[in-house]
Design an enzyme around this catalytic site. Structure first.
Site, PDB file in Angstrom:
ATOM      1  N   HIS A 367       0.757  -1.269  -0.029  1.00 46.29           N
ATOM      2  CA  HIS A 367       0.319  -0.291   0.160  1.00 46.29           C
ATOM      3  C   HIS A 367       0.930   1.493  -0.507  1.00 46.29           C
ATOM      4  O   HIS A 367       0.037   2.718   0.000  1.00 46.29           O
ATOM      5  CB  HIS A 367      -1.364   0.407   1.913  1.00 46.29           C
ATOM      6  N   LYS A 558      -7.952  14.451   4.368  1.00 44.01           N
ATOM      7  CA  LYS A 558      -7.341  13.026   4.627  1.00 44.01           C
ATOM      8  C   LYS A 558      -6.453  13.094   5.261  1.00 44.01           C
ATOM      9  O   LYS A 558      -6.141  14.852   6.025  1.00 44.01           O
ATOM     10  CB  LYS A 558      -5.987  12.845   3.363  1.00 44.01           C
ATOM     11  N   ARG A 559      -4.990  12.180   5.924  1.00 47.55           N
ATOM     12  CA  ARG A 559      -4.286  12.182   7.312  1.00 47.55           C
ATOM     13  C   ARG A 559      -3.803  13.082   6.574  1.00 47.55           C
ATOM     14  O   ARG A 559      -3.154  13.679   5.707  1.00 47.55           O
ATOM     15  CB  ARG A 559      -2.951  11.080   7.005  1.00 47.55           C
ATOM     16  N   LYS A 564       1.405  14.683   1.188  1.00 51.59           N
ATOM     17  CA  LYS A 564      -0.078  15.094   0.471  1.00 51.59           C
ATOM     18  C   LYS A 564      -0.515  16.498   0.007  1.00 51.59           C
ATOM     19  O   LYS A 564      -1.275  16.874  -0.563  1.00 51.59           O
ATOM     20  CB  LYS A 564      -1.153  14.525   1.624  1.00 51.59           C
ATOM     21  N   THR A 666      -8.411   6.605  -1.901  1.00 48.98           N
ATOM     22  CA  THR A 666      -9.602   6.588  -2.243  1.00 48.98           C
ATOM     23  C   THR A 666     -10.670   7.311  -1.954  1.00 48.98           C
ATOM     24  O   THR A 666     -11.971   7.284  -2.595  1.00 48.98           O
ATOM     25  CB  THR A 666     -10.214   5.214  -0.952  1.00 48.98           C
ATOM     26  N   LYS A 670     -14.161   8.893  -3.523  1.00 48.56           N
ATOM     27  CA  LYS A 670     -15.259   8.853  -2.998  1.00 48.56           C
ATOM     28  C   LYS A 670     -16.153  10.507  -3.552  1.00 48.56           C
ATOM     29  O   LYS A 670     -17.178  10.420  -3.984  1.00 48.56           O
ATOM     30  CB  LYS A 670     -15.255   9.217  -1.472  1.00 48.56           C
TER      31      LYS A 670
END
Ligand code: GL9
Length: 823
Positions: A367, A558-559, A564, A666, A670
């Protein structure tokens, strides 16, 4: 592809809805000891939960005997994390009784939504990896694939995040304090899990040398089941979560010596194993307790798997025909030497037979490619905690390297890269290498990511095992992530194309022509606005801030992680702020920029970025010139139940990681499924989202993965961008000089320095201008609401590929070799 759902026509009868109200009252008294007249929401939620759960137990038992009778091959999804969130609405949705239940609850004087809010999220995971596991359980059981989730029942899940003076503070998530009505605890089933001790050789009756693991410290594992109803409930499965119990004989000698407290201390310590989820996102902290948790999961699970298998088989030789084990990342990879140990030391097999069974049983999903997330355990730690496993790992490696050496004679560099044992800096076990060697299939989670595994991270392995490394692109369950979380849009979709989409998401394509229908576009826009209003009310409740549903809702949830690039988003916000300040009468697209996400408690830079978001929000939101055009908020404690409110209300979904670093994502799926447009880099599954929705319906910008890699090789100079771009320079200088932290001017220097002085590893400076341009295109399009809504529809309409039903069928057919039952 997916089965068309045949929701039972007569759910009233199947689920005895006429008796539901009485059952709620009965459970209120008999189970909870509460007075139904008290009207406490929490009691009613619990009584409802028990009354719903009891309606599934029969179906669950029937499913299990179906599996048994058909001797179906079973899938075991082993994961240190599951992130189911709340169960109530998911049960009702999959049972198809939401509306009926709403009426019954209203007759008792409540709204279903207010009872739903009484439930605490089951937060037994950190983020995407754990949520994926939960989506896959939903898709397995909904498609009649015999599968179980196996994990750990942490007493404390992912920490509760509060924001105090702009900073993240962590509080303990005591989620089971008031009990959890979904748990079915199996007090009568206990397995012994061994730790420490030593490996001893002896001769068996045939004179062969054999091994046994002795002088161990033992802990008991007790299972707790949570039912997982499939959509339409033709099948009900479960996840089995383990809790640690001290063994009865724990330190009996201490008790006998009269050291009661000392003996109790040992008892308490052993029960610590399942106390708390490690809150790190993609960061290995080599703690002994974490390795204990991993082995605890694996040992208990394999005792359970073999017990179930041996009820129907006399020999373990056929295990791979009856059992498929999916390792969710390397966290449970100690299962490989564990199964070898069981087959050899307990069931008396020789190495070759055992190894063949092993490698036909396991498959491993990778992952992440982040080096700090790749698990390696010091040999001395692993060897002390699990001495027999360490021996087996050495032997696996010896045989493996023999094979590699035969294929690539003389290539010692390759041997040291591929070795399961890392030699530099003290011997460590490389869990990814172990997982690859011990599995028949390894998969990445999006096409780009799998490609990076094949050509980058696992290149040597790909050359040695050319068919082992493959791709299965992630997916999300349309039941929770559209039907349940977005009733307004779901209703509209069902009215327009019928109800089949929720089990065959490709059906959403039938919405494509409706994008040209102005009445449909209006209805679509109304649904979105309704969701934005609901979210606005939530934001007001949570952070006492009013936001305007008629502005563009720009969301990054998100985290918190440097890769990111929440910081890049903040840099855009600051730039907009400056533009408004420079030209207060400028005609700009009003935006509400919302953030949410937890930072690992020890991740200093990520926490500082949370602080920066909050300080920028303070300045922006207080400025009279900016009022009505730009608002910024950080919503505390992002979790599944918050995502269910945020996702349906988004106009713009921020998916802006440095290309090559986000394995899949993911959240991206969504948001787009709920009609948000994506602004993003060509990273992870964004690449495939673009292929599906069309390049004209997504805002793609920035460096591509190969360009990032190339720049890293050839030398990257972030200062160049600073010097050549006045707007960027101004933003950086404001952050660096304390504009947003007037009382503590140096507060954000580490943020400034990471970009300006420490190499800007995630290349924000390079992507700033392309990002600004993409955002300008967003602004322009949003002004043309007709076009925006058209694209919003086309996004949702083309998300069929990203159903976890499709992902799970790819695993089933290509990796697990199981077929849906009853076909
Ligand atoms: C992750 C990846 O970072 C995501 O890109 C991916 O979508 C998910 C599921 O495959 O897995 N790997 C990982 O360690 N996390 C992911 O989200 N982190 C957390 O779960 C917190």
């Amino acid at each position: 592809m997916s089965r068309v759902c045949k929701m039972s026509k007569n759910v009233r009868e199947v689920f005895r809805l006429d008796e539901l109200k009485d059952d709620i009252r009965r459970n209120m008294v008999a189970l909870l000891g509460n007075d139904p007249r008290s009207k406490r929401k929490f009691s009613y939620y619990n009584a409802l939960a028990y009354s719903v759960r009891e309606r599934l137990v029969d179906l669950w038992m029937r499913t299990q005997s179906d599996y048994y009778d058909s001797m179906a091959k079973r899938v075991y999804y082993l994961s240190m994390e599951f992130l189911p969130g709340r169960f109530l609405m998911n049960y009702l949705t999959n049972m198809g009784i939401v509306d009926e239940c709403r009426e019954i609850v209203a007759e008792l004087g409540f709204s279903l939504e207010e009872l739903e809010e009484e439930e605490w999220d089951a937060g037994l995971g950190n983020g995407g990896l754990g949520r994926l596991a939960s989506c896959y359980l939903d898709s397995m059981v909904s498609q009649n694939i015999p599968g179980y989730g196996y994990g750990i029942l942490y007493d404390y899940g992912i920490f509760y995040q509060s924001i105090v003076n702009g900073n993240q503070e962590e509080r303990c998530d005591n989620w089971r304090r008031h009990g959890c009505p979904w748990e079915i605890t199996r007090l009568d089933t206990l397995y012994e899990v061994k730790f420490y001790g030593r490996s001893e050789t002896y001769y068996d009756s045939d004179g062969n040398v054999r091994f046994r693991w002795v002088d161990t410290e033992n802990v008991m594992a007790m299972p707790c089941d949570i039912l997982i109803p499939g959509y339409g409930c033709s099948h009900v499965s479960n996840m089995r979560l383990w809790t640690a119990q001290s063994s009865r004989e724990f330190n009996l000698s201490d008790f006998n010596r009269g050291d009661y407290i000392g003996a109790m201390h040992g008892k308490v310590m052993s029960e610590n194993i399942t106390k708390v989820l490690y809150p790190n996102d993609q960061f290995l902290q080599g703690m002994e307790l974490r390795l204990k948790q991993q082995y605890f999961l694996v040992s208990a699970t394999f005792q359970d798997i073999l017990r179930r298998y041996l009820k129907q088989h006399t020999s373990l030789a056929a295990l791979p025909e009856a059992v498929a084990v999916q390792l969710n990342d390397t966290h449970p990879a100690i299962a490989i030497p564990e199964l070898m140990r069981l087959l050899m030391d307990v069931y008396g097999m020789g190495w070759d037979v055992a190894w063949d069974i092993c490698t036909r049983t396991f498959a491993y999903t990778n992952h992440t490619v982040l080096p700090e997330a790749l698990e390696t355990w010091p040999v001395d730690l692993l060897g002390r905690l699990l001495p027999r496993h360490m021996q087996i790992i050495y032997e696996i490696n010896r045989r493996f390297l023999e094979g590699v050496a035969a294929t690539f004679p003389g290539d010692t560099e390759r041997l040291s890269r591929m070795s399961v044992i890392q030699e530099e800096g003290g011997q460590r076990v490389r869990m990814a290498n172990l997982a690859i060697v011990g599995s028949h299939t390894v998969n990445g989670v999006a096409a780009l990511h799998s490609n990076i595994l094949q050509t980058g991270l696992f290149r040597d392995f790909h050359e040695y095992y050319p068919r082992k490394i493959r791709n299965v692109t992630n997916g999300v369950t349309p039941r929770r992530w559209l039907m349940q979380c977005n009733p307004a849009l779901s209703r509209l979709i069902t009215q327009s194309i019928g109800p089949e989409w929720c089990c065959n998401l490709e059906k959403l394509r039938e919405l494509v022509p409706l994008a040209e229908d102005s009445a449909f576009r209006d209805a679509w826009a109304r649904a979105k606005l309704e969701n934005k209003r609901l979210l606005s009310r939530y934001v007001l409740r949570k952070v006492q801030m009013g936001i305007n549903p008629n502005t563009l809702f720009d969301m990054q949830f998100k985290r918190m992680h440097e890769y990111k690039r929440q910081l890049l988003n903040v840099m855009h916000v600051i730039s907009l702020f400056n533009r408004i300040k420079d030209n207060p009468s400028a005609d700009i697209t009003p935006r509400t920029v919302l953030f949410g996400g937890k930072a690992a408690p020890g991740y200093y830079q990520a926490k500082l970025i949370i602080r920066l978001i909050n300080e920028v929000a303070r300045v922006v939101n207080a400025d009279a010139d900016v009022a009505g055009r730009l608002r910024v908020a950080f919503l505390p404690n992002y979790c599944i139940s918050q995502a269910e409110k945020v996702v349906p209300a988004a106009d713009l979904s921020e998916q802006i990681s440095t290309a090559g670093m986000e394995a899949s994502g993911t959240g991206n799926m969504k948001f787009a499924l709920n009609g948000a447009l994506t602004i993003g880099t060509l990273d992870g599954a964004n690449v495939e989202i673009m292929e599906e929705v069309g390049a004209e319906n997504i805002f793609i910008f920035g460096l591509k993965a190969h360009e990032v890699a190339e720049k890293r090789r050839s030398g990257y100079n972030p200062r160049e961008f600073y010097e050549n771009d006045a707007e960027l320079r101004r933003v950086m200088d404001m952050i660096g000089s304390g504009f947003f932290s007037p009382d503590e001017r140096g507060l954000f220097s580490p943020v400034y320095d990471s970009l300006m002085h420490h190499g800007d590893y995630y290349m924000l400076m390079a992507d700033y201008r392309p990002y600004m341009e993409a955002q300008a295109a967003v602004d322009a399009l949003y002004l043309d609401q007709d076009q925006w809504v058209r694209k919003s529809i086309l996004n949702a309409a083309n998300m069929g590929k990203f159903s976890s039903d499709r992902s799970v069928m790819e695993y089933a057919r290509g990796i697990w070799h199981v077929e849906p039952l009853g076909k």
